[in-house]
Design a protein around this motif. Structure first.
Motif, mmCIF file in Angstrom:
data_model
loop_
_atom_site.group_PDB
_atom_site.id
_atom_site.type_symbol
_atom_site.label_atom_id
_atom_site.label_comp_id
_atom_site.label_asym_id
_atom_site.label_seq_id
_atom_site.Cartn_x
_atom_site.Cartn_y
_atom_site.Cartn_z
ATOM 1 N N ARG A 112 0.699 -1.195 0.034
ATOM 2 C CA ARG A 112 0.130 0.015 -0.100
ATOM 3 C C ARG A 112 0.824 1.316 -0.045
ATOM 4 N NH1 ARG A 112 -3.508 -2.991 3.606
ATOM 5 N NH2 ARG A 112 -2.468 -2.018 5.369
ATOM 6 N N SER A 113 2.129 1.103 0.636
ATOM 7 C CA SER A 113 2.614 2.469 0.515
ATOM 8 C C SER A 113 3.815 2.448 -0.547
ATOM 9 C CB SER A 113 3.858 2.236 2.005
ATOM 10 O OG SER A 113 4.593 1.165 2.018
ATOM 11 N N HIS A 114 3.758 1.421 -1.687
ATOM 12 C CA HIS A 114 4.431 1.592 -2.673
ATOM 13 C C HIS A 114 6.020 1.085 -2.394
ATOM 14 C CE1 HIS A 114 0.808 2.352 -5.079
ATOM 15 N NE2 HIS A 114 0.734 3.466 -4.205
ATOM 16 N N ASN A 115 6.256 0.653 -1.467
ATOM 17 C CA ASN A 115 7.586 0.637 -1.131
ATOM 18 C C ASN A 115 8.145 -0.808 -1.730
ATOM 19 O OD1 ASN A 115 10.286 0.217 0.204
ATOM 20 N ND2 ASN A 115 9.511 0.702 2.257
ATOM 21 N N LYS A 116 8.573 -0.647 -2.933
ATOM 22 C CA LYS A 116 8.960 -1.945 -3.706
ATOM 23 C C LYS A 116 10.421 -2.628 -3.048
ATOM 24 C CE LYS A 116 7.419 0.201 -8.230
ATOM 25 N NZ LYS A 116 7.629 0.350 -9.543
ATOM 26 N N LYS A 117 11.184 -1.926 -2.623
ATOM 27 C CA LYS A 117 12.239 -2.521 -1.979
ATOM 28 C C LYS A 117 11.648 -3.438 -0.838
ATOM 29 C CE LYS A 117 16.952 -1.811 -0.220
ATOM 30 N NZ LYS A 117 17.792 -0.628 0.135
ATOM 31 N N ARG A 118 11.133 -2.959 0.039
ATOM 32 C CA ARG A 118 10.431 -3.888 1.355
ATOM 33 C C ARG A 118 9.580 -4.820 0.751
ATOM 34 N NH1 ARG A 118 11.497 -6.020 5.515
ATOM 35 N NH2 ARG A 118 9.834 -6.052 6.961
ATOM 36 N N THR A 119 8.683 -4.593 -0.325
ATOM 37 C CA THR A 119 7.903 -5.790 -0.637
ATOM 38 C C THR A 119 8.620 -6.940 -1.242
ATOM 39 O OG1 THR A 119 6.070 -4.188 -1.388
ATOM 40 C CG2 THR A 119 6.043 -6.207 -2.334
ATOM 41 N N ARG A 120 9.719 -6.701 -2.073
ATOM 42 C CA ARG A 120 10.585 -7.745 -2.713
ATOM 43 C C ARG A 120 11.408 -8.359 -1.398
ATOM 44 N NH1 ARG A 120 11.892 -3.829 -6.995
ATOM 45 N NH2 ARG A 120 13.599 -2.976 -5.815
ATOM 46 N N ALA A 121 11.821 -7.663 -0.415
ATOM 47 C CA ALA A 121 12.370 -8.217 0.665
ATOM 48 C C ALA A 121 11.522 -9.075 1.487
ATOM 49 C CB ALA A 121 13.025 -7.181 1.719
ATOM 50 N N ILE A 122 10.173 -8.789 1.569
ATOM 51 C CA ILE A 122 9.233 -9.808 2.298
ATOM 52 C C ILE A 122 8.890 -10.941 1.538
ATOM 53 C CG2 ILE A 122 6.706 -9.865 3.289
ATOM 54 C CD1 ILE A 122 6.970 -6.943 3.763
ATOM 55 N N HIS A 123 9.035 -10.732 0.091
ATOM 56 C CA HIS A 123 8.574 -11.999 -0.592
ATOM 57 C C HIS A 123 9.855 -12.904 -0.697
ATOM 58 C CE1 HIS A 123 4.759 -11.306 -2.682
ATOM 59 N NE2 HIS A 123 5.147 -10.191 -3.053
ATOM 60 N N ALA A 124 11.024 -12.436 -0.695
ATOM 61 C CA ALA A 124 12.331 -12.983 -0.290
ATOM 62 C C ALA A 124 12.241 -13.845 0.796
ATOM 63 C CB ALA A 124 13.514 -12.250 -0.833
ATOM 64 N N GLN A 125 11.765 -13.205 1.896
ATOM 65 C CA GLN A 125 11.685 -13.926 3.320
ATOM 66 C C GLN A 125 10.700 -15.026 3.359
ATOM 67 O OE1 GLN A 125 10.906 -11.322 6.451
ATOM 68 N NE2 GLN A 125 11.384 -12.677 8.161
ATOM 69 N N ILE A 126 9.593 -14.897 2.641
ATOM 70 C CA ILE A 126 8.696 -15.742 2.435
ATOM 71 C C ILE A 126 9.186 -17.123 1.906
ATOM 72 C CG2 ILE A 126 6.392 -16.486 1.702
ATOM 73 C CD1 ILE A 126 5.612 -13.452 2.067
ATOM 74 N N ALA A 127 9.710 -16.855 0.574
ATOM 75 C CA ALA A 127 10.382 -17.831 -0.213
ATOM 76 C C ALA A 127 11.639 -18.489 0.549
ATOM 77 C CB ALA A 127 10.813 -17.257 -1.593
ATOM 78 N N ASN A 128 12.351 -17.706 1.343
ATOM 79 C CA ASN A 128 13.285 -18.609 2.052
ATOM 80 C C ASN A 128 12.961 -19.473 3.185
ATOM 81 O OD1 ASN A 128 15.415 -17.305 0.656
ATOM 82 N ND2 ASN A 128 15.609 -15.637 1.739
ATOM 83 N N ARG A 129 11.989 -18.864 3.928
ATOM 84 C CA ARG A 129 11.132 -19.752 5.030
ATOM 85 C C ARG A 129 10.564 -21.059 4.301
ATOM 86 N NH1 ARG A 129 7.397 -15.666 8.613
ATOM 87 N NH2 ARG A 129 8.975 -14.672 9.646
ATOM 88 N N ARG A 130 10.040 -20.951 3.214
ATOM 89 C CA ARG A 130 9.337 -22.102 2.526
ATOM 90 C C ARG A 130 10.474 -23.162 1.974
ATOM 91 N NH1 ARG A 130 7.494 -19.785 -1.335
ATOM 92 N NH2 ARG A 130 5.168 -19.225 -0.415
ATOM 93 N N LYS A 131 11.456 -22.767 1.457
ATOM 94 C CA LYS A 131 12.538 -23.375 0.950
ATOM 95 C C LYS A 131 13.323 -24.144 2.041
ATOM 96 C CE LYS A 131 14.900 -21.703 -2.343
ATOM 97 N NZ LYS A 131 15.565 -20.940 -3.252
ATOM 98 N N ASP A 132 13.516 -23.254 3.108
ATOM 99 C CA ASP A 132 14.160 -24.153 4.220
ATOM 100 C C ASP A 132 13.317 -25.237 4.932
ATOM 101 O OD1 ASP A 132 16.196 -23.683 6.676
ATOM 102 O OD2 ASP A 132 14.607 -23.407 7.669
ATOM 103 N N ALA A 133 12.043 -24.988 5.089
ATOM 104 C CA ALA A 133 11.084 -25.931 5.779
ATOM 105 C C ALA A 133 11.264 -27.091 5.051
ATOM 106 C CB ALA A 133 9.790 -25.293 6.164
ATOM 107 N N LEU A 134 10.933 -26.953 3.640
ATOM 108 C CA LEU A 134 10.713 -28.043 2.741
ATOM 109 C C LEU A 134 12.163 -28.927 2.472
ATOM 110 C CD1 LEU A 134 8.898 -26.387 -0.460
ATOM 111 C CD2 LEU A 134 8.143 -28.040 1.569
#
Length: 346
Positions: A207-229
């Motif tokens: 909502r704040s159009h913070n693209k850098k922060r959005t990409r960082a959160i998406h990467a964190q989600i992907a890393n969490r998923r990959k680590d657990a799998l």
């Protein structure tokens, strides 16, 4: 026993500018070959192979700042993808703009090596975070790759010593949405840890159009998923000698209303991990058909379970033929490939 294995290590950020320049040269070379191949097909009806494309880029490595073998890798990759997608012209690789292509620099076998504690390629040294001890391996083909956040990684294929698994017995895995995986031994991999806990932070960043922060959160989600799998799949490979999983297709279910949950579950990624880890460990991996497995009794095989949409509400049921009780999303016996339970509507 030796097996080929791909190791991925992070490149120090100070090399990003140099790698970006090289990636733009790779894009330029790709687009040149794309136009050249398209004209050859359109004007002469001739499909140029990788061998035919090599003379057109010969000697351009010095001008582009690329290794000569990198140009050969680009031509080979272009010919392979053109044949794969059956197109006379592929998509352009864009070096700028919103839809720019992520950086990619292919490295042929022998064009990169470990030297003085760094990766040496094309006359330059690249410092990395060496988490695998790359000095113990001989490099084969490799590539430098950029992620969505602008971070660079060095991916290299090596020959690694693989120890066969000492696991015994078999286990069945049911892929679902509430629980990503439910094993026949009662072990579950929950889904709540990946995306659901980050939704609020992601929404604020979007909502704040913070693209850098959005990409960082998406990467964190992907890393969490990959680590657990990775941890889940490794634990099963070390413990069992045969792993059986249902053939539920995430590609088909993403076209339904369950698309968000299906993509968050990462079924395809889990199957891929199990397949190559089983292959390296020398154990059996099977993907079986799931038709009617929600209703089938694992003890006698009769189709006595609840059926229809209303039947999906029943979490446990009793077989009318043999009296065995079953949890709809947990199988206590693994007597046949049909004993894999299905749980798509959690």
């Amino acid at each position: 026993m030796k097996q080929t294995k791909t190791l991925k290590v992070r490149v120090r950020d100070k090399h990003a500018a140099q790698l970006n320049r090289m990636a733009r040269s790779v894009n330029f070379c790709w687009n040149y070959l794309n136009e050249l191949s398209s004209r050859a097909i359109r004007e002469r009806g001739l499909f140029l192979s990788a061998y035919d494309l090599h003379p057109y880029t010969k000697g351009a490595g010095k001008e582009l700042g690329l290794h000569s073998q990198t140009l050969q890798c680009i031509a080979a990759e272009y010919a392979t993808r053109r044949k794969q997608f059956k197109k006379s012209r592929l998509s352009w690789r864009k070096s700028g703009g919103v839809r720019r292509s992520l950086g990619w620099i292919p490295v042929n076998t022998g064009a990169a090596k470990w030297k003085n504690g760094q990766v040496f390629h094309n006359g330059s040294y690249f410092k990395i975070w060496d988490s695998y001890g790359l000095s113990n391996y001989k490099f084969r083909s490799a590539s430098f790759n950029e992620d969505a956040r602008g971070r660079w990684y060095f991916n290299v294929v090596v020959d690694a010593d693989i120890k066969p698994s000492l696991g015994q017995g078999a286990v069945g895995i049911d892929l679902g949405l509430k629980d990503i995986a439910t094993c026949s031994n009662g072990e579950k991999l929950e889904n709540s840890r990946f995306y659901r806990g980050m939704e609020e932070k992601l929404a604020i960043a979007q909502r704040s159009h913070n693209k850098k922060r959005t990409r960082a959160i998406h990467a964190q989600i992907a890393n969490r998923r990959k680590d657990a799998l990775h941890k889940f799949s490794r634990r099963l490979v070390n413990q069992y000698g045969e792993i059986i999983v249902g053939d539920v297709s995430s590609q088909k279910l993403v076209k339904t209303k369950m698309a968000k949950s299906v993509l968050d579950a990462g079924w395809g990624q889990l199957k891929t991990m199990l397949e190559y880890k089983c292959d390296h460990a020398g154990i059996v991996f099977k993907e079986v058909r799931e038709a009617y497995t929600t209703r089938a009794c694992s003890a006698c095989g009769s189709l006595s379970g609840p059926q229809g949409v209303n039947g999906l509400r029943l979490r446990d049921w009793e077989c009318v033929a043999c009296g065995a009780r079953h949890d709809r999303y947990l199988l206590y016996q693994l007597s046949s490939p049909h004993s894999i339970q299905r749980s798509l509507y959690c």
